[in-house]
Design an enzyme around this catalytic site. Structure first.
Site, PDB file in Angstrom:
ATOM      1  CB  SER A 298      -0.881   0.011   1.246  1.00 33.63           C
ATOM      2  OG  SER A 298      -1.559   1.259   1.365  1.00 33.63           O
TER       3      SER A 298
ATOM      4  CE1 TYR B 286      -4.869  -1.980   4.971  1.00 34.15           C
ATOM      5  CE2 TYR B 286      -3.771   0.123   4.614  1.00 34.15           C
ATOM      6  CZ  TYR B 286      -4.365  -1.014   4.103  1.00 34.15           C
ATOM      7  OH  TYR B 286      -4.449  -1.199   2.749  1.00 34.15           O
TER       8      TYR B 286
HETATM    9  N1  LIG Z   1      -8.545  -0.407  -1.874  1.00 38.69           N
HETATM   10  C1  LIG Z   1      -7.472   0.336  -1.703  1.00 38.69           C
HETATM   11  O1  LIG Z   1      -7.462   1.545  -1.883  1.00 38.69           O
HETATM   12  C2  LIG Z   1      -6.194  -0.289  -1.296  1.00 38.69           C
HETATM   13  C3  LIG Z   1      -5.099   0.531  -1.147  1.00 38.69           C
HETATM   14  C4  LIG Z   1      -3.894  -0.031  -0.776  1.00 38.69           C
HETATM   15  C5  LIG Z   1      -3.797  -1.379  -0.569  1.00 38.69           C
HETATM   16  N2  LIG Z   1      -4.897  -2.162  -0.725  1.00 38.69           N
HETATM   17  C6  LIG Z   1      -4.738  -3.604  -0.478  1.00 38.69           C
HETATM   18  O2  LIG Z   1      -5.251  -4.339  -1.551  1.00 38.69           O
HETATM   19  C7  LIG Z   1      -5.685  -5.595  -1.079  1.00 38.69           C
HETATM   20  C8  LIG Z   1      -7.087  -5.857  -1.603  1.00 38.69           C
HETATM   21  O3  LIG Z   1      -7.970  -4.906  -1.100  1.00 38.69           O
HETATM   22  P1  LIG Z   1      -9.366  -4.514  -1.737  1.00 38.69           P
HETATM   23  O4  LIG Z   1      -9.429  -3.052  -1.711  1.00 38.69           O
HETATM   24  O5  LIG Z   1      -9.558  -5.188  -3.012  1.00 38.69           O
HETATM   25  O6  LIG Z   1     -10.356  -5.044  -0.621  1.00 38.69           O
HETATM   26  P2  LIG Z   1     -11.441  -6.208  -0.625  1.00 38.69           P
HETATM   27  O7  LIG Z   1     -12.021  -6.223   0.751  1.00 38.69           O
HETATM   28  O8  LIG Z   1     -12.370  -6.020  -1.745  1.00 38.69           O
HETATM   29  O9  LIG Z   1     -10.593  -7.498  -0.846  1.00 38.69           O
HETATM   30  C9  LIG Z   1      -9.898  -8.137   0.189  1.00 38.69           C
HETATM   31  C10 LIG Z   1     -10.253  -9.596   0.180  1.00 38.69           C
HETATM   32  O10 LIG Z   1      -9.448 -10.269   1.121  1.00 38.69           O
HETATM   33  C11 LIG Z   1     -10.258 -11.243   1.750  1.00 38.69           C
HETATM   34  N3  LIG Z   1      -9.711 -11.595   3.063  1.00 38.69           N
HETATM   35  C12 LIG Z   1      -9.768 -10.898   4.202  1.00 38.69           C
HETATM   36  N4  LIG Z   1      -9.199 -11.593   5.193  1.00 38.69           N
HETATM   37  C13 LIG Z   1      -8.768 -12.753   4.664  1.00 38.69           C
HETATM   38  C14 LIG Z   1      -8.123 -13.884   5.197  1.00 38.69           C
HETATM   39  N5  LIG Z   1      -7.784 -13.965   6.490  1.00 38.69           N
HETATM   40  N6  LIG Z   1      -7.836 -14.899   4.373  1.00 38.69           N
HETATM   41  C15 LIG Z   1      -8.183 -14.835   3.075  1.00 38.69           C
HETATM   42  N7  LIG Z   1      -8.791 -13.806   2.511  1.00 38.69           N
HETATM   43  C16 LIG Z   1      -9.097 -12.769   3.319  1.00 38.69           C
HETATM   44  C17 LIG Z   1     -11.607 -10.599   1.849  1.00 38.69           C
HETATM   45  O11 LIG Z   1     -12.615 -11.585   2.023  1.00 38.69           O
HETATM   46  C18 LIG Z   1     -11.705  -9.858   0.534  1.00 38.69           C
HETATM   47  O12 LIG Z   1     -12.331 -10.616  -0.470  1.00 38.69           O
HETATM   48  C19 LIG Z   1      -5.583  -5.537   0.428  1.00 38.69           C
HETATM   49  O13 LIG Z   1      -4.368  -6.138   0.842  1.00 38.69           O
HETATM   50  C20 LIG Z   1      -5.522  -4.072   0.705  1.00 38.69           C
HETATM   51  O14 LIG Z   1      -4.888  -3.761   1.914  1.00 38.69           O
HETATM   52  C21 LIG Z   1      -6.098  -1.641  -1.065  1.00 38.69           C
END
Ligand SMILES: NC(=O)c1ccc[n+]([C@@H]2O[C@H](COP(=O)([O-])OP(=O)(O)OC[C@H]3O[C@@H](n4cnc5c(N)ncnc54)[C@H](O)[C@@H]3O)[C@@H](O)[C@H]2O)c1
Ligand SMILES: [Zn+2]
Length: 692
Positions: free
Chosen positions: A569, A582
């Site tokens: 991130s 986080y």
């Molecule tokens: N959305 C953003 O702006 C953003 C920014 C920086 C980083 N990220 C990172 O991107 C990744 C995906 O995020 P997203 O925005 O698509 O969110 P999202 O919630 O849509 O996807 C995350 C997925 O991870 C799954 N998950 C959670 N805990 C879990 C576990 N213990 N085991 C297996 N699966 C698990 C959830 O069920 C979900 O489907 C994350 O690591 C997040 O931190 C997102």
């Protein structure tokens, strides 16, 4: 101009679909069928006799009109007068193009001559296990007489082509009472005056052969059980298959990377548990379809299932060296001794060796590993070897299995016409043969990434907490040959191992891991509980550590390199309020990238990261409270949060899940082969998170 399907062709398609949908009748994409009928020639207005015949490629079970070649029967049969003889019979395939009626339809196959020349309105040529068992029995000719009397005629082995068509046509003419024939070493051909009659004759030959085998076979066609070679209990053999699967994929991928398929059916396990399996496996396969799909023979492990994983792997490595030498010997012997094939009257060299790795690997007590350029090809290779086992069981039960000889096998495998077909195949996609595992891929960034990797040719495993959601996402992306969903909590070590094992069993191995699973609690230091801290760290820092560790075992065993990509991130760099747990665990993930890049490089494994920011659309993290919270912090409406983030960026663009997926593809695609330990920001430009 709308055109209705000729009734003869319509009947042919229906019959083909019925015959092809039962695996006892023919192997996948094996065999072909035809019908002859009359249509009005649009040029003369006169009736013209046509031949509809299944074209090159395609499967009878799913045949449609576009899979048929349509030829003018008078012109096709006129080829007999210009046929230059068996030495130049391959030239006749090109001549079929000059017999086509209208345009469209499939390319005429090598078997077109048999269908056109045999004087019957409906002809079926099939590859049934029961019929091939008779066709490959040492006493096949006598058995044909014994089983079918004069209703079915024996045709000695001849390579498919124009001459075989002429042979069958004259046999039918000389035997007006016959309904079909057994083609030595190959399959069956049957005919009829009507479509129903041809189908009934085909089924009668197949069923009569099967019933005769069932009644007259000796009790243990594969010999008595081999001590210690019995099948392991299901859970144990699947665990063993997962433990050795990566090594075997590496063995099968020395010349070019392969996707795998695992089969532990009773047919396979019973064969491997019997004393005659080493002799029979060494005799190799027979039906012409098989050679490109399964190679002449499989690699067979010669250790009992009780051997340790270490001993098994060590022995497999030795056998792989021997297999490659043996295959090279087969190529050299035959490419030299038979000299060359003839093409267009001039002499051309044999095609180059297509690689010496096994396509079928048999492990007693455990099962069969089959390989191909994609999942479907790997699966069908396994189906073909299952057909071969059935054939050997039938032939050995009645007589002795006697496949065609090595020189003929070689002539089929390196046939100029087959080589030309391979040369016409479209170039593979950039990630073809690569097996990807994306965690947290039921939605958001993970699903977009899985979708992109699949679109680029990868097989993908979608892991998430909910099995239902993981499977739904997989189904959206493609069928089971492209994407499968599994349940896994990445913070649970046993669940992570089970997820990696499931990947190896589904596609043969693993090449590309995306640590994406995550969640976000936006809380100040004072509001963050110890449980909050643990949850964030368990899923992201510990979870990706566990996934990388289990995956690295496979990558190292395979010796095929690989990629690990972390979705960390912007917050792994950027420091802001209300984000302690986080952002700290994101920084941990980011440093794992550098640590593992340094450690796994010696195995050819690249480790990189992507730093997203502000991905609102499609993100579960934003939908489940974080978005509302962030919107409140910034004083905007939640629905405008994406646009708000965009305005904070240098490029003033909203970041979408697809933008992150693009960066993952860039990191593991064909261009960035020399980059490891890198993070790519995908945040539309945030100066405070610039890397330096
Ligand atoms: N959305 C953003 O702006 C953003 C920014 C920086 C980083 N990220 C990172 O991107 C990744 C995906 O995020 P997203 O925005 O698509 O969110 P999202 O919630 O849509 O996807 C995350 C997925 O991870 C799954 N998950 C959670 N805990 C879990 C576990 N213990 N085991 C297996 N699966 C698990 C959830 O069920 C979900 O489907 C994350 O690591 C997040 O931190 C997102
Ligand atoms: Zn055939």
């Amino acid at each position: 101009m709308s055109k209705t399907v000729n009734p003869a062709a319509a009947e042919l398609i229906a019959r083909s679909n019925r015959l092809g949908s039962d695996p006892r009748n023919t192997n996948y994409a094996g065999g072909n069928t035809s019908a002859k009928g009359t249509e009005t020639d649009p040029v003369t207005g006169e009736p013209v006799e046509l031949l509809w015949v299944k074209g090159s490629g395609g499967d009878l079970g799913t045949l449609t009109e576009s899979g048929l070649a349509v030829l003018r029967l008078d012109r096709m049969r006129a080829l007999v007068d210009v046929y230059p003889g068996v030495d130049r019979e391959d030239e006749m395939v090109a001549a079929f193009d000059y017999c086509l009626h209208g345009k469209g339809g499939a390319a005429p196959s090598i078997d077109t001559a048999m269908h056109g020349l045999v004087d019957a309105p409906h002809v079926d040529h099939l590859h049934p296990d029961s019929g091939i068992a008779i066709a490959t029995a040492a006493e096949g000719e006598a058995l044909t007489k014994e089983i079918f009397g004069d209703r079915v005629v024996w045709v000695p082995w001849r390579r498919p082509g124009f001459q075989l068509g002429l042979d069958i046509a004259s046999i039918k003419e000389a035997n007006p009472q016959a309904v079909g024939c057994i083609l030595g070493g190959h399959g069956i051909t049957a005919w009829g005056d009507t479509s129903d009659e041809a189908e009934a004759h085909s089924l009668w030959i197949i069923e009569t052969a099967a019933a005769y085998i069932a009644e007259h076979s000796k009790p243990e066609p594969f010999g008595p059980p081999l001590e210690g070679y019995a099948a392991l209990p299901e859970a144990e053999r699947r665990a063993r298959a997962a433990a050795i699967g990566a090594t075997i994929r590496g063995i099968a991928s020395q010349d070019r990377p392969m996707v795998g398929h695992f089969t532990d059916s009773d047919v396979v396990l019973d064969f491997l548990a019997s004393s005659e399996h080493p002799r029979l496996a060494a005799l190799g396969t027979s039906c012409p379809d098989h050679f490109l799909r399964t190679k002449v023979k499989p690699l067979v492990l010669d250790l009992p299932a009780s051997a340790s994983v270490e001993d098994t792997v060590a022995r497999l490595q030795e056998l792989a060296v021997a297999y490659r030498e043996d295959y090279q010997g087969y190529y050299d012997r035959n490419a030299v001794s038979t000299g060359s094939t003839t093409e267009g009257g001039s002499t051309t060299a044999w095609p180059a060796i297509r690689g010496a790795d096994p396509l079928i690997v048999l492990v007693p007590g455990v099962g069969m590993f089959s390989y191909g350029k994609d999942k479907q090809t790997a699966r069908v290779a396994g189906e073909f070897y299952t057909n071969a086992i059935n054939v050997m069981r039938g032939a050995e039960g009645l007589s002795t299995y006697a496949p065609i000889d090595e020189a003929e096998k070689f002539r089929i495998e390196y046939w100029a016409l087959e080589e030309a077909k391979l040369q016409r195949m479209p170039a593979p996609k950039p990630l073809a043969t690569r097996i990807a595992l994306v965690t947290g891929a039921a939605g958001g960034i993970g699903k977009a990434t899985a979708r992109r990797l699949a679109a680029e040719g990868a097989c993908v495993v979608i892991a998430d907490l909910s099995l239902e959601k993981a499977q739904a996402a997989a189904a959206e992306i493609g069928g089971p040959d492209v994407a499968v969903g599994v349940a896994a909590d990445v913070s649970d070590e046993a669940a992570v191992q089970a997820m990696v094992d499931a990947t190896v069993l589904a596609f043969g191995g693993l090449d590309l891991v995306v640590n994406n699973a995550g969640l976000s609690l936006s809380k100040s230091l004072m509001d963050t509980t110890a449980a909050d801290w643990d949850l964030q760290h368990n899923v992201m820092a510990k979870g990706s550590f566990l996934v990388s560790k289990a995956a690295a075992r496979v990558l190292i065993d395979q010796q095929m390199g690989g990629d690990i990509v972390y979705i960390s991130s912007k917050n792994s760099i950027f420091a802001g309020p209300n984000n302690i747990a986080y952002s700290a665990t994101k920084a941990d993930q980011a440093h794992q990238v550098r640590l593992l890049a340094a450690e796994l490089g010696e195995h050819g494994v690249k480790v990189n990261g992507v730093n997203p920011d502000g991905v609102v659309q499609g993100s579960g993290i934003f939908a489940s409270g974080w978005g509302a919270n962030r919107a409140a912090v910034y004083g905007v409406e939640e629905k405008d949060l994406g646009k708000f983030y965009a305005q904070r960026t240098i490029l003033k663009r909203e970041v979408l899940p697809e933008n992150i997926a693009n960066a993952v593809f860039a990191l593991c695609g064909p261009d960035m082969t020399h980059t490891t330990g890198l993070h790519i920001p995908v945040d539309a430009g945030v100066a405070a998170a610039f890397l330096r």
